[in-house]
Write a protein that holds these residues in place. Structure first.
Motif, PDB file in Angstrom:
ATOM      1  N   ARG A  47       0.700  -0.996  -0.034  1.00 20.70           N
ATOM      2  CA  ARG A  47       0.029   0.022   0.028  1.00 20.70           C
ATOM      3  C   ARG A  47       0.838   1.302   0.069  1.00 20.70           C
ATOM      4  N   ASP A  48       2.037   1.270   0.473  1.00 16.21           N
ATOM      5  CA  ASP A  48       2.911   2.346   0.590  1.00 16.21           C
ATOM      6  C   ASP A  48       3.926   2.208  -0.477  1.00 16.21           C
ATOM      7  N   LYS A  70      -4.044   2.247  -2.290  1.00 16.14           N
ATOM      8  CA  LYS A  70      -4.502   2.684  -0.998  1.00 16.14           C
ATOM      9  C   LYS A  70      -5.735   2.054  -0.552  1.00 16.14           C
ATOM     10  N   ASP A 103      -5.555  -0.259   2.926  1.00 22.11           N
ATOM     11  CA  ASP A 103      -5.412   0.303   4.101  1.00 22.11           C
ATOM     12  C   ASP A 103      -6.140  -0.245   5.220  1.00 22.11           C
TER      13      ASP A 103
END
Length: 116
Positions: free
Chosen positions: A2-3, A76, A79
């Motif tokens: 996600r990052d 995203k 999350d």
């Protein structure tokens, strides 16, 4: 996963940055599925009673998580999955511990009383 974009921009050397998003998903699947299989193999080798497979209930949210990650296109959107994965893993460990606690008396009986 996600990052990945922010890690890449800030020059962080994470596994996801090094291997890329697609391979990171495969690595993620491998970690979760291999843990599930190994816990199941452990249970099969340890006992044959049905009540000691209660931990398999934790496989349901883990499997849903894997399906969500597989279908995901937007990093995203992953999350909320991190919290679900952490709680599912915790549930698996608690349920497995409860199953093992009920297994310990069986082991003691078999070792010291010869399975009477």
């Amino acid at each position: 996963m996600r990052d990945e974009a922010s890690d890449r921009k800030s020059n962080k050397n994470t596994i996801v940055v090094k291997i890329g998003g697609a391979k990171a998903k495969q690595y993620h699947y491998f970690l979760i599925v291999s843990a599930m299989v190994l816990v199941l193999v452990f249970a099969i080798l340890s006992t044959y009673r049905w009540d000691q497979y209660l931990f398999v209930l934790a496989f349901i949210p883990l499997t849903k998580h894997l399906i969500t990650v597989y279908k995901n296109q937007d990093p995203k959107a992953l999350d909320p999955e991190l919290k679900k994965l952490a709680l599912s893993t915790f549930a698996l460990s608690i349920l497995l511990a409860l199953c093992m606690v009920s297994l310990i008396p069986d082991i003691i009986v078999n070792l010291f009383l010869g399975g009477r």
